[in-house]
Write a protein that holds these residues in place. Structure first.
Motif: not given
Length: 236
Positions: A24-25, A45-46, A51-53, A86-87
């Motif tokens: 994803a990154r 998410t799982y 943290p990426l969010a 999380l924003g």
């Protein structure tokens, strides 16, 4: 928010339906400034997607957390409050009245906006009958959308096929968010209710969630740029 107030770039949400944060990154880095809005669903998410969010928000990107919350009210309220920290811009919940009210209660003073999932775009009328529903997809989407508006939900997740009929019913202030967007000629895979970007915009959709046409393309950035151009043209 009226659709005219949304920039064309923000209207395209790329779904990071990928198995790892590393992939994803790399996708986000490769797409660069072409994409400003990303969806993180359950799979990512799982595997460490939250943290990426946070990272994406810090980098100025918008994040749609597609978690489809549905549980007892207390759990939904507290989970919504955690997501707000999380924003993220959007969070999905299933369009059951008890669940929606609980999610609204968890917003506090945050800017998080809630989207209600009416009927998954992989479902058709036959699937609903098999699940025990007496209503058609269209009728169930309308019923749940009206309930969502009454509960204070910001927007609806639905197929573009239902958007044209729903827009005059829910009014201009309810956001319509559509997955299952496919360019002409792209395979449908497990989606049954799909539409091209241009037709979706014409049907009254505000945000278009696009996954495989970008993430599985030979050149994801070029694919995203082509889709963005179609959205810009349709929204003009």
């Amino acid at each position: 928010m009226l659709a005219s107030a949304i920039s064309p770039r923000d209207r395209m949400i790329v779904a990071l339906d990928l198995p790892s944060v590393k992939e994803a990154r790399a996708m986000v880095d490769g797409l660069g400034d072409t994409v400003s809005f990303y969806k993180i669903g359950m799979e990512l998410t799982y595997s460490g997607g939250l943290p990426l969010a946070r990272e994406l928000v810090r980098e100025g990107k918008k994040v749609f957390l597609d978690l489809k919350l549905h549980d007892i009210p207390n759990t939904v309220t507290r989970a919504t409050a955690q997501v707000a920290e999380l924003g993220a811009t959007f969070l999905t919940v299933h369009a059951y009245q008890q669940t929606m009210r609980a999610a609204v209660a968890g917003l506090g003073g945050s800017k998080l906006r809630l989207l209600a999932v009416t009927v998954l775009t992989s479902y058709d009328d036959a699937d609903l009958r098999e699940a025990g529903f007496a209503l058609s997809v269209r009728d169930l989407v309308i019923k749940r959308s009206l309930q969502a508006r009454e509960c204070g939900i910001d927007g609806i997740v639905l197929s573009a096929e239902e958007a044209e009929a729903l827009r005059p019913i829910v009014g201009p202030d309810v956001l319509l968010v559509t997955p299952g967007i496919r360019p002409s000629g792209f395979e449908l895979a497990d989606q049954k209710r799909v539409m091209t970007p241009g037709r979706a915009i014409a049907a009254g959709v505000d945000y278009l969630v696009i996954g495989r046409p970008v993430t599985q393309a030979k050149d994801p950035k070029a694919a995203a740029e082509a889709l963005l151009a179609e959205i810009e043209q349709a929204a003009a």
